[in-house]
Design a protein around this motif. Structure first.
Motif, short mmCIF file in Angstrom:
data_model
loop_
_atom_site.label_atom_id
_atom_site.label_comp_id
_atom_site.label_asym_id
_atom_site.label_seq_id
_atom_site.Cartn_x
_atom_site.Cartn_y
_atom_site.Cartn_z
N GLY A 151 100.48 -47.82 92.25
CA GLY A 151 99.47 -47.30 93.16
C GLY A 151 99.65 -45.83 93.49
N LYS A 152 100.39 -45.10 92.63
CA LYS A 152 100.68 -43.69 92.91
C LYS A 152 100.32 -42.81 91.71
N PRO A 153 99.02 -42.63 91.45
CA PRO A 153 98.66 -41.71 90.38
C PRO A 153 99.07 -40.28 90.75
N LEU A 154 99.19 -39.44 89.75
CA LEU A 154 99.56 -38.04 89.98
C LEU A 154 98.33 -37.26 90.44
N GLU A 155 98.45 -36.58 91.58
CA GLU A 155 97.37 -35.75 92.11
C GLU A 155 97.72 -34.29 91.86
N VAL A 184 88.11 -47.39 83.37
CA VAL A 184 88.98 -48.56 83.20
C VAL A 184 90.42 -48.12 83.46
N ILE A 185 91.03 -48.67 84.50
CA ILE A 185 92.41 -48.33 84.88
C ILE A 185 93.20 -49.63 84.89
N ASN A 186 94.08 -49.78 83.90
CA ASN A 186 94.82 -51.05 83.77
C ASN A 186 96.29 -50.87 83.41
N GLY A 187 96.78 -49.66 83.42
CA GLY A 187 98.19 -49.43 83.12
C GLY A 187 98.48 -49.30 81.63
N LYS A 188 97.47 -49.49 80.79
CA LYS A 188 97.64 -49.29 79.36
C LYS A 188 97.13 -47.91 78.99
N TRP A 189 97.09 -47.60 77.70
CA TRP A 189 96.57 -46.30 77.32
C TRP A 189 95.06 -46.37 77.13
N ARG A 202 83.72 -26.04 90.16
CA ARG A 202 84.90 -25.69 90.97
C ARG A 202 85.70 -26.97 91.18
N VAL A 203 86.85 -27.05 90.52
CA VAL A 203 87.64 -28.28 90.53
C VAL A 203 88.61 -28.25 91.69
N GLY A 204 88.49 -29.24 92.56
CA GLY A 204 89.41 -29.32 93.68
C GLY A 204 90.72 -29.99 93.28
N ARG A 205 90.61 -31.15 92.60
CA ARG A 205 91.83 -31.84 92.21
C ARG A 205 91.56 -32.71 90.99
N VAL A 206 92.66 -32.99 90.29
CA VAL A 206 92.63 -33.87 89.12
C VAL A 206 93.61 -35.01 89.38
N ARG A 207 93.17 -36.24 89.14
CA ARG A 207 94.02 -37.41 89.35
C ARG A 207 94.31 -38.04 87.99
N LEU A 208 95.58 -38.26 87.69
CA LEU A 208 95.97 -38.80 86.39
C LEU A 208 96.70 -40.12 86.56
N TYR A 209 96.25 -41.10 85.79
CA TYR A 209 96.91 -42.40 85.69
C TYR A 209 97.61 -42.47 84.33
N ASN A 210 98.90 -42.77 84.35
CA ASN A 210 99.70 -42.83 83.12
C ASN A 210 99.74 -44.27 82.61
N ARG A 211 100.11 -44.45 81.35
CA ARG A 211 100.42 -45.80 80.87
C ARG A 211 101.71 -46.23 81.55
N CYS A 212 101.80 -47.50 81.91
CA CYS A 212 102.88 -47.95 82.79
C CYS A 212 103.88 -48.81 82.03
N ASP A 213 104.49 -48.25 81.01
CA ASP A 213 105.52 -48.98 80.27
C ASP A 213 106.63 -48.01 79.91
N GLY A 214 107.42 -48.35 78.93
CA GLY A 214 108.57 -47.53 78.58
C GLY A 214 108.23 -46.20 77.96
N PHE A 215 106.94 -45.92 77.72
CA PHE A 215 106.56 -44.66 77.08
C PHE A 215 105.88 -43.70 78.04
N ALA A 216 105.96 -43.99 79.32
CA ALA A 216 105.31 -43.12 80.30
C ALA A 216 105.90 -41.72 80.30
N VAL A 274 108.42 -38.28 85.84
CA VAL A 274 107.62 -39.36 85.28
C VAL A 274 106.74 -39.96 86.38
N PHE A 275 105.48 -40.16 86.08
CA PHE A 275 104.55 -40.74 87.04
C PHE A 275 103.87 -41.94 86.39
N PHE A 276 103.27 -42.79 87.22
CA PHE A 276 102.61 -43.99 86.73
C PHE A 276 101.18 -44.01 87.27
N GLY A 277 100.85 -44.93 88.16
CA GLY A 277 99.51 -44.97 88.72
C GLY A 277 99.05 -46.37 88.99
#
Length: 948
Positions: free
Chosen positions: A142-146, A68-73, A94-108, A135-138
């Motif tokens: 549309g730009k999660p941290l890779e 579930v990716i909705n910009g909340k926590w 063997r982990v190639g990459r990790v993608r992180l989606y942050n909460r998208c409000d004033g506490f990111a 600071v990153f969002f997602g």
């Protein structure tokens, strides 16, 4: 004196013609409840009444890898050092990459410096990535941290913050080298802690309306009715026959056959429920109303956010096949009715009402109350049960509500009349009758469009006269009721120098406002709010609604046995376990409210089949805040929920059996409101409960700190000190502690205070984490300092302090009353420090630590990695020896042997710094210049209580 005003039914009838009436009686031939209504309600219960798990680290952490990716926590830890979240990939990968989606409000920004750790076993971790603070969002951009890990081996991946904060992210995805399949999706996860924003991210359990559950609950009810000697033979046989048929169904029975069998069971349980001998009444008093437009524990009681419709009603014949409903307020102007009470003789109804003005909620400045209609505020009314003899008991531009009949006929109620007076009493209340007085406000919320005025306990005669503020508490108080012993039980919001979210605990007071005492929950965070407490007939227990902070009153029903403790889970029994504690344990899909106990096992309640509405201003028509969420039910401790009445258009709440009831004993009044405005405290032994680290004789005196009301409506303004939600304060003075640990001293009445135990250097050993007060002429005693609430005084002991007259308060240095950093602390710096610590000094290191008046406060707050700022910030507990003056690196520097750089501060100068630190390092203690001037005048008026 405020005489009651009789309101003519003819006048209300005329207004109804002109404005449209509030309610109308049911059609004479129509039943208020049909068979179809009941069966539809069972279907709805089957949908929403499912067991809900309280959030645990594992259940909340699952929200970080659930897709579930909705910009909340997706998960949310507590505020702690080194918070972390981790996922188990099931095997070393063997982990190639990790993608992180942050909460998208004033506490990111909280996650901007996270560490990524890897482990083969979940025990030993190694750092594989450290984010650079960007600071990153997602979801929102549309730009999660890779994060590229280039084949790093790991079975467990952990995200951790390097400092002290909350950790929360929206979603974490893990991709093995060369794969586009998210290896973390749905995998087991856990985290370091949970918070009030955590949730149980898993599917609900089986419905409580499943056939097996219905049979089990029905048999439990049947057994209970046998112990009550219920005349229910035919109903018991009918139920057992239906249960036997349902249990005999073959495994391949059709869904239709199963549904018909369950339906027969439910009808049989319903018939059983109505054979309860505790239902020795035929009518139920209740209110129809739409919930507030601003769901919050405070805003729900302001007339400007009310919705129209409804009224005071009576449900008759509810045990029969054709119940009827009649309206007692037919013809009243459209408005909102609130939380009625029934007189002990069953003849009169007390309730709050405000007229509805559709555009009032959008008024930009609600603090100009004289520009608002007087009847847009909730006022208390009384009427006979036939709807006649209407009397308006309160008036003015204040919200008066939750009126409750005291055993002697007087009325206790909640009101925003508390105002900004430094002393709350009969005079402060009387002033509200002469003119519209300023209100006081909550510290952590509000503005001109949404002011949040404080309401506290008040009392008046049966006719509305002798209005009096019986509580001097600085913050909100809610839902009073009269306990079995005649005392008033109520909730209050106790965030004194600590986090604002919790600590809406249960208290009691004598009806004259003396002896306010904790009943339950001064340090308990779950449940968050202990509201609607009522005594259970024939029991030492109380029932209450465990409700949310950021919504309307509603949640899980709980039995409290104070004999088992005053804190945490031990004294609680959850009697609606399918509803978790709102906000602190999750977001339940339904909620209960307004419990009226018939016994420990049986209750009249209102129940909503919708979730609690969210905390935001909601315009009419918002589906998240339906006007018709709740209906009236009979509920038993075994889980049977029996519909009594629902209105398809508007909520039905606060059911009360319409019959006389025995009044509790009258608690005699002890306050002489005409006496001088002071009282005394008698402390028997400060060392009882203070802690093993404090030796006898170590406590030299007590500091008495008073708290002031906030005088303007803007959230977290002005910022008084370290926290934007600081309590305003002034220091009344200190009083001596005798060799045996006793103290006896006078204070002004009607002023909320807390105490600090001081050592011989004037440093706080421990600080009280709540407020107390005395009424005129009262002596309030306590056994010790942080001792058990149920401690008994030492037998046959003469306390040294009791052998003499009460001590007068010894004033503190300038800058303590009113509390001001620039008057209390800056003179010390000017005398001893600024000569070196100023711009342009030859010693560059000293010059960079600027202690000139313009910079010194921020400099001291930032010293030693913000050591003092952290010590002075909101702290939920006060532990012995843990005060800022005892722990701060700044004080250690100044008191080291030889002093600092050859400078040794005088004893009085060190005391000034200790006083400032231990009152939590304020810049100022008042909320306005006018309040400061009032504090100066107040000090002059109390000369008789102060040492010269």
């Amino acid at each position: 004196m405020m005489p009651a005003r009789t309101v003519s039914a003819m006048v209300f009838g005329l207004l109804a013609v002109l404005l449209g009436g509030v309610c109308s009686p049911a059609a004479p031939a129509a039943s208020a409840l049909t068979r179809a209504d009941i069966e539809a309600d069972w279907a709805r219960q089957a949908e929403v009444r499912r067991p809900q798990a309280a959030p645990t680290p594992g259940l909340d952490a699952a929200g970080g890898c659930d897709g579930v990716i909705n910009g909340k926590w997706g998960f949310h830890t507590a505020h702690e050092k080194l918070p972390w979240w981790q996922v188990d990939l099931g095997a070393e990968t063997r982990v190639g990459r990790v993608r992180l989606y942050n909460r998208c409000d004033g506490f990111a920004g909280r996650a901007a410096s996270f560490l990524l750790l890897a482990s083969p076993n979940g025990v030993t971790f190694r750092e594989v990535y450290r984010h650079d603070g960007t600071v990153f969002f997602g979801h929102s951009d549309g730009k999660p941290l890779e994060v590229d890990l280039d084949g790093e081996p790991a079975r467990f991946l952990r995200i951790q913050l390097p400092g002290e904060d909350y950790l929360h992210l929206d979603e974490v995805e893990v991709f093995p080298t060369g794969s586009e399949v998210n290896a973390a999706l749905g995998r087991p996860a856990t985290q370091s802690s949970v918070s009030e924003w955590s949730s149980a991210h898993r599917e609900a359990g089986d419905s409580l309306l499943d056939t097996a559950a219905v049979i089990a609950r029905g048999r439990a009810l049947a057994g209970n009715l046998r112990t009550l000697d219920a005349d229910a033979g035919a109903e018991l046989r009918r139920f057992e026959a239906a249960a036997a048929r349902a249990e005999a169904l073959p495994s391949d029975a059709s869904p239709k056959d199963r549904e018909q069998a369950k339906e027969k069971l439910l009808w049989a349980v319903r018939a059983l429920s109505f054979k309860n001998p505790l239902l020795d009444f035929d009518d139920i008093l209740f209110v129809k109303r739409a919930p507030t437009l601003f769901p919050h524990v405070s805003d729900q009681y302001y007339g400007w956010f009310s919705r129209g419709g409804g009224g005071i009603y009576v449900l008759s014949g509810f045990k029969g096949e054709h119940p009827r409903v009649r309206c007692l307020t037919e013809g009243w102007p459209e408005g909102n009715f609130l939380r009625p009470d029934l007189s002990h003789d069953g003849a009169r109804v007390l309730f709050a009402y405000c007229r509805h003005y559709p555009d009032l909620a959008e008024t930009a400045d609600k603090t100009d109350r004289d520009a608002l209609p007087e009847d847009s505020f909730y006022h208390l009314y009384e009427m006979d049960l036939n709807g006649g003899g209407v009397r308006q008991l309160t008036r003015g531009r204040y919200n008066d509500f939750d009126g409750r009949y005291l055993p002697n006929g007087d009325i206790v109620f909640c009101s925003t009349r508390k105002g900004v007076s430094l002393q709350a009493d009969r005079d402060s209340a009387a002033a509200t009758l002469a003119a519209t007085q300023p209100e006081s406000f909550v510290r952590c919320g509000g503005d001109l469009k949404r002011p949040v005025p404080v309401f506290t306990l008040h009392r008046m005669d049966p006719d509305g006269g002798n209005l009096c503020a019986i509580s001097a508490f600085e913050n909100f108080e809610w839902t009073p009721a009269v306990a079995a012993d005649g005392q008033v039980i109520y909730a209050r919001w106790d965030y004194i120098d600590r986090f604002n979210g919790h600590f809406m605990s249960l208290w009691s007071t004598r009806p004259d406002g003396t002896n306010a005492q904790l009943v339950y929950g001064n340090f308990t965070t779950r449940p968050q709010c202990v509201f609607e407490a009522r005594p259970v007939p024939g029991s030492r227990r109380l029932v209450f609604t465990a409700t949310a902070h950021h919504s309307i009153t509603g949640g899980s029903l709980v039995l409290l046995d104070r004999a088992l403790g005053t804190e945490f889970e031990a004294p609680l029994e959850r009697i609606t376990p399918e509803v978790c504690f709102p906000e602190t344990e999750g977001s339940p899909s339904s909620y209960y409210a307004g419990p009226w106990p018939l016994s420990e096992d049986h209750y009249l309640v209102s129940w909503s089949d919708r979730p609690l509405p969210p905390h935001t201003y909601m315009k009419p028509g918002d589906p998240r805040n339906p006007p018709n969420a709740s209906g009236l039910y009979l509920y038993d401790r075994f889980g049977n929920l029996t519909l009594l009445h629902r209105d398809p258009d508007i909520s039905c709440e606060m059911p009360i059996p319409l019959k006389p009831r025995t009044a509790p004993p009258v608690v005699a009044d002890t306050v002489d409101w005409a006496a001088p405005k002071d009282g005394t405290f008698l402390l028997q032994d400060v060392y009882r409960g203070l802690g093993p680290g404090v030796a006898p004789g170590e406590v030299d005196r007590l500091r008495v700190v008073a708290v002031v009301p906030k005088v303007q409506p803007f959230m977290n303004q002005p910022v008084l000190g370290v926290s934007a939600e600081d309590t305003g304060k002034f220091v009344l003075g200190t009083v001596p502690v005798e060799a045996d640990g006793s103290a006896h001293f006078a204070t002004p009445s009607g002023v909320p205070v807390f105490f600090q135990a001081l050592d011989r250097a004037g440093r706080a050993l421990r600080t009280m984490r709540t407020l107390t007060y005395v009424q005129p002429g009262q002596t309030l005693g306590c056994v010790g300092c942080h001792e058990s609430r149920d401690s008994a005084p030492a037998p046959q002991r003469s306390f040294l302090a009791a052998r003499r007259a009460p001590s007068r308060l010894r004033p503190e240095p300038d800058g303590a009353w009113p509390l001001r950093y620039d008057t209390l602390v800056q003179p010390v710096l000017d005398r001893a420090c600024v000569q070196c610590h100023r711009p342009g000094h030859d010693d560059v290191r000293a010059a960079n630590l600027d202690l000139t008046p313009e910079k010194s406060y921020d400099t001291l707050m930032g010293y030693a990695e913000e050591d003092l700022k952290k010590l002075a910030f909101e702290r939920d507990y006060s532990e012995t020896g843990d005060s800022p003056s005892l722990k701060s690196r700044l004080m250690a520097l100044l008191t080291a042997d030889g002093g600092h750089a050859g400078v040794r501060l005088e004893k009085d100068d060190l005391y000034r710094l200790s006083l400032w630190m231990d009152t939590y390092a304020h810049r100022q203690g008042a909320f306005s210049e006018q309040q400061e001037a009032e504090l100066v005048a107040f000090r002059k008026s109390l000369s008789g209580l102060l040492q010269e």
